[in-house]
Design a protein around this motif. Structure first.
Motif, PDB file in Angstrom:
ATOM      1  N   LEU A 371      34.719  81.951  57.497  1.00 44.36           N
ATOM      2  CA  LEU A 371      34.990  80.975  58.383  1.00 44.36           C
ATOM      3  C   LEU A 371      34.772  79.613  57.787  1.00 44.36           C
ATOM      4  O   LEU A 371      35.119  78.355  57.939  1.00 44.36           O
ATOM      5  N   LEU A 372      33.480  79.741  56.960  1.00 46.40           N
ATOM      6  CA  LEU A 372      32.962  78.463  56.325  1.00 46.40           C
ATOM      7  C   LEU A 372      33.968  77.876  55.215  1.00 46.40           C
ATOM      8  O   LEU A 372      34.077  76.749  55.029  1.00 46.40           O
ATOM      9  N   ALA A 373      34.532  78.843  54.525  1.00 47.29           N
ATOM     10  CA  ALA A 373      35.710  78.624  53.865  1.00 47.29           C
ATOM     11  C   ALA A 373      36.830  77.755  54.425  1.00 47.29           C
ATOM     12  O   ALA A 373      37.393  76.851  53.775  1.00 47.29           O
ATOM     13  N   GLY A 374      37.215  78.366  55.553  1.00 46.29           N
ATOM     14  CA  GLY A 374      38.208  77.636  56.547  1.00 46.29           C
ATOM     15  C   GLY A 374      37.863  76.412  56.989  1.00 46.29           C
ATOM     16  O   GLY A 374      38.537  75.426  56.836  1.00 46.29           O
ATOM     17  N   VAL A 375      36.487  76.078  57.155  1.00 43.91           N
ATOM     18  CA  VAL A 375      36.067  74.671  57.417  1.00 43.91           C
ATOM     19  C   VAL A 375      36.335  73.582  56.071  1.00 43.91           C
ATOM     20  O   VAL A 375      36.606  72.507  56.417  1.00 43.91           O
ATOM     21  N   VAL A 376      35.810  74.266  55.060  1.00 45.28           N
ATOM     22  CA  VAL A 376      36.185  73.479  53.875  1.00 45.28           C
ATOM     23  C   VAL A 376      37.722  73.214  53.657  1.00 45.28           C
ATOM     24  O   VAL A 376      38.215  71.929  53.380  1.00 45.28           O
ATOM     25  N   VAL A 377      38.619  73.943  54.047  1.00 41.35           N
ATOM     26  CA  VAL A 377      40.045  73.987  53.831  1.00 41.35           C
ATOM     27  C   VAL A 377      40.377  72.777  54.855  1.00 41.35           C
ATOM     28  O   VAL A 377      41.116  71.868  54.378  1.00 41.35           O
ATOM     29  N   VAL A 378      39.726  72.586  56.012  1.00 40.18           N
ATOM     30  CA  VAL A 378      40.105  71.662  57.090  1.00 40.18           C
ATOM     31  C   VAL A 378      39.681  70.443  56.257  1.00 40.18           C
ATOM     32  O   VAL A 378      40.456  69.528  56.576  1.00 40.18           O
ATOM     33  N   LEU A 379      38.538  70.219  55.961  1.00 40.24           N
ATOM     34  CA  LEU A 379      38.118  68.957  55.235  1.00 40.24           C
ATOM     35  C   LEU A 379      39.027  68.350  54.124  1.00 40.24           C
ATOM     36  O   LEU A 379      39.205  67.252  54.037  1.00 40.24           O
ATOM     37  N   GLU A 380      39.733  69.492  53.202  1.00 38.37           N
ATOM     38  CA  GLU A 380      40.321  68.896  52.335  1.00 38.37           C
ATOM     39  C   GLU A 380      41.678  68.629  52.943  1.00 38.37           C
ATOM     40  O   GLU A 380      42.327  67.502  52.209  1.00 38.37           O
ATOM     41  N   VAL A 381      42.284  69.361  53.753  1.00 41.39           N
ATOM     42  CA  VAL A 381      43.532  68.898  54.311  1.00 41.39           C
ATOM     43  C   VAL A 381      43.476  67.525  55.148  1.00 41.39           C
ATOM     44  O   VAL A 381      44.298  66.678  54.954  1.00 41.39           O
ATOM     45  N   ASP A 382      42.540  67.483  55.697  1.00 40.70           N
ATOM     46  CA  ASP A 382      42.303  66.181  56.359  1.00 40.70           C
ATOM     47  C   ASP A 382      42.108  64.763  55.332  1.00 40.70           C
ATOM     48  O   ASP A 382      42.791  63.695  55.554  1.00 40.70           O
ATOM     49  N   ARG A 383      41.475  65.202  54.279  1.00 42.74           N
ATOM     50  CA  ARG A 383      41.241  64.167  53.232  1.00 42.74           C
ATOM     51  C   ARG A 383      42.808  64.021  52.728  1.00 42.74           C
ATOM     52  O   ARG A 383      43.007  62.537  52.401  1.00 42.74           O
ATOM     53  N   ILE A 384      43.365  64.900  52.315  1.00 44.53           N
ATOM     54  CA  ILE A 384      44.870  64.798  51.736  1.00 44.53           C
ATOM     55  C   ILE A 384      45.660  63.831  52.603  1.00 44.53           C
ATOM     56  O   ILE A 384      46.654  63.037  52.281  1.00 44.53           O
ATOM     57  N   ARG A 385      45.862  63.973  53.837  1.00 46.80           N
ATOM     58  CA  ARG A 385      46.498  63.439  54.907  1.00 46.80           C
ATOM     59  C   ARG A 385      45.958  62.001  54.896  1.00 46.80           C
ATOM     60  O   ARG A 385      47.015  61.054  55.054  1.00 46.80           O
ATOM     61  N   ARG A 386      44.818  61.706  54.996  1.00 50.31           N
ATOM     62  CA  ARG A 386      44.393  60.656  55.310  1.00 50.31           C
ATOM     63  C   ARG A 386      44.914  59.557  53.853  1.00 50.31           C
ATOM     64  O   ARG A 386      45.248  58.407  53.883  1.00 50.31           O
ATOM     65  N   GLU A 387      44.515  60.126  52.566  1.00 51.34           N
ATOM     66  CA  GLU A 387      45.012  59.617  51.359  1.00 51.34           C
ATOM     67  C   GLU A 387      46.648  59.156  51.191  1.00 51.34           C
ATOM     68  O   GLU A 387      47.028  58.237  50.953  1.00 51.34           O
ATOM     69  N   ARG A 388      47.306  60.145  51.972  1.00 47.89           N
ATOM     70  CA  ARG A 388      48.747  59.905  52.082  1.00 47.89           C
ATOM     71  C   ARG A 388      49.246  58.700  52.895  1.00 47.89           C
ATOM     72  O   ARG A 388      49.804  57.771  52.539  1.00 47.89           O
ATOM     73  N   VAL A 389      48.299  58.720  54.134  1.00 45.65           N
ATOM     74  CA  VAL A 389      48.423  57.455  55.045  1.00 45.65           C
ATOM     75  C   VAL A 389      48.065  56.337  54.416  1.00 45.65           C
ATOM     76  O   VAL A 389      48.775  55.323  54.596  1.00 45.65           O
ATOM     77  N   ALA A 390      47.106  56.218  53.869  1.00 45.77           N
ATOM     78  CA  ALA A 390      46.485  54.990  53.189  1.00 45.77           C
ATOM     79  C   ALA A 390      47.491  54.747  52.088  1.00 45.77           C
ATOM     80  O   ALA A 390      47.694  53.167  51.827  1.00 45.77           O
ATOM     81  N   ALA A 391      48.140  55.450  51.314  1.00 43.53           N
ATOM     82  CA  ALA A 391      48.951  55.070  50.543  1.00 43.53           C
ATOM     83  C   ALA A 391      50.201  54.632  50.732  1.00 43.53           C
ATOM     84  O   ALA A 391      51.136  54.123  49.921  1.00 43.53           O
ATOM     85  N   GLY A 392      50.534  54.752  51.846  1.00 52.74           N
ATOM     86  CA  GLY A 392      51.967  54.390  52.688  1.00 52.74           C
ATOM     87  C   GLY A 392      52.939  55.212  52.689  1.00 52.74           C
ATOM     88  O   GLY A 392      54.144  54.801  52.670  1.00 52.74           O
TER      89      GLY A 392
END
Length: 392
Positions: A371-392
């Motif tokens: 479950l903790l590994a799943g939390v880490v995956v959530v954090l990384e997916v959210d980071r990637i999505r935000r970086e994509r949005v910021a990059a346009g």
């Protein structure tokens, strides 16, 4: 005055530049942290033994009480050094005196947690705090801009330390217990009162780094507990698969906590006195929970090897609840506002499920690690999505 100080090998203690580049932790600060780990280790070991012997309530409460003394002394030095570190011989000597106080405190942890005898712990704590009084008086004499704040802190700390000592010699055990919380409240209010006369010039990047480094040292305790599981498996030749699985899960948990804690930059959150207090004070929950994870692993070892008097559910919760608290508190202090709504909801849901996994009949530590590994995956997916949005 400056010439006199120079002849004595001293440096004028003036407030540092809050925007100075490359403000990193010093070797003295790192040594200071290592000494504190000794006290944390003693607290977590006694927590482990008390839980295994079915003194759960006593163990948890006494751990939180002792951990306050450890955390509060560490935190006050950390914020002071961020603003006034001169690194001359007097500053170093006073810091080493505080290290001696830590060792005295560590020597009294067992008696405090098991026998409710707080004499040695109190004196260790008072030694640390009185050394800080000298530092504050020195800052008051050297830095006119910080004088009112420094004098308030020196006066307040001195008065409260007198009350700590009077408490253990003048009151019976019951009143010593209740007055503990009164004095804790006074300690917590002291910086608020002191800083109201003028904010000390602590460095945001330096503070964030100091807290991160202390978290890493606390995580080292969890790694040691995981190693103990392997040592026990090899030494006894019994329960090998379960102990090795626990050790692997412990490593995953340690890595997961590290990942969650450092998932986002922290210094940007330290942009005001109010945010500084919130960041500093709420870290008590994170630090105490991280320190308790190692105790939880040790309790699980006892449960697997049949050396505990508590039920499997209590043993499971001893490990999973601290992990859940770390995740939830890290979201509150470090991640809230830096995550998307869906990610925040997933992280908090993960924290709840991690805590509840301790009630499972078996392999609860494996489920908690997954479950903790799943939390880490959530954090990384959210980071990637935000970086994509910021990059346009």
């Amino acid at each position: 005055m400056t010439d006199v100080l120079a002849r004595m090998g001293l440096v004028r203690m003036s407030a540092r530049d809050t925007g100075a580049a490359h403000r990193a932790s010093t070797p003295l600060e790192l040594l200071f942290d290592l000494v504190f780990v000794v006290a944390v280790s003693q607290a977590s070991q006694n927590l482990h033994h008390l839980i295994s012997e079915d003194h759960v309530g006593q163990g948890v409460l006494s751990y939180l009480m002792v951990f306050f003394a450890i955390w509060w002394a560490w935190m006050n030095f950390t914020w002071f050094s961020s603003a006034f570190d001169t690194d001359d011989w007097l500053y170093r000597v006073l810091t080493i005196v505080q290290m001696g106080g830590v060792l005295v405190l560590a020597a009294g942890v067992h008696d405090a947690m098991v026998e409710f005898d707080y004499v040695v712990v109190t004196w260790g704590y008072v030694i640390m705090r009185l050394a800080m009084v000298v530092q504050w008086l020195r800052a008051a004499a050297s830095d006119p801009q910080s004088r009112r704040t420094a004098l308030r802190m020196a006066l307040g700390v001195t008065v409260v330390q007198v009350l700590w000592v009077a408490r253990i010699y003048l009151l019976d055990p019951e009143w010593q217990f209740w007055t503990f919380f009164v004095l804790v409240l006074l300690e917590l209010l002291l910086p608020v009162w002191g800083e109201s006369a003028g904010r000390t010039r602590w460095h945001p990047h330096h503070i964030a780094e100091r807290y991160g480094l202390f978290t890493l040292l606390l995580l080292g305790e969890s790694l040691l507990a995981s190693a103990n599981a392997i040592f026990d498996a090899l030494g006894e030749g019994e329960h090998v698969s379960e102990l090795v699985t626990l050790a692997i899960s412990g490593i995953v948990v340690t890595a997961g906590i590290w990942w969650v804690y450092f998932a986002r930059e922290q210094q940007s959150r330290l942009d005001s006195m109010r945010s500084g207090f919130r960041f500093g004070y709420l870290h008590y929950v994170i630090f105490a929970a991280v320190g308790a994870v190692s105790a939880g692993v040790e309790v699980e070892i006892d449960e697997i090897t049949g050396h505990t008097e508590v039920s499997p559910e209590i043993a499971g919760l001893a490990l999973t609840l601290p992990i859940a608290i770390v995740v939830a508190a890290s979201w509150l202090v470090l991640l809230r506002g830096a995550l998307s709504r869906w990610a925040s909801a997933a992280v908090l849901t993960g924290a709840v499920l991690i805590g509840l996994s301790g009630l499972l009949p078996s392999s609860e530590y494996v489920v908690a690690a997954v479950l903790l590994a799943g939390v880490v995956v959530v954090l990384e997916v959210d980071r990637i999505r935000r970086e994509r949005v910021a990059a346009g």
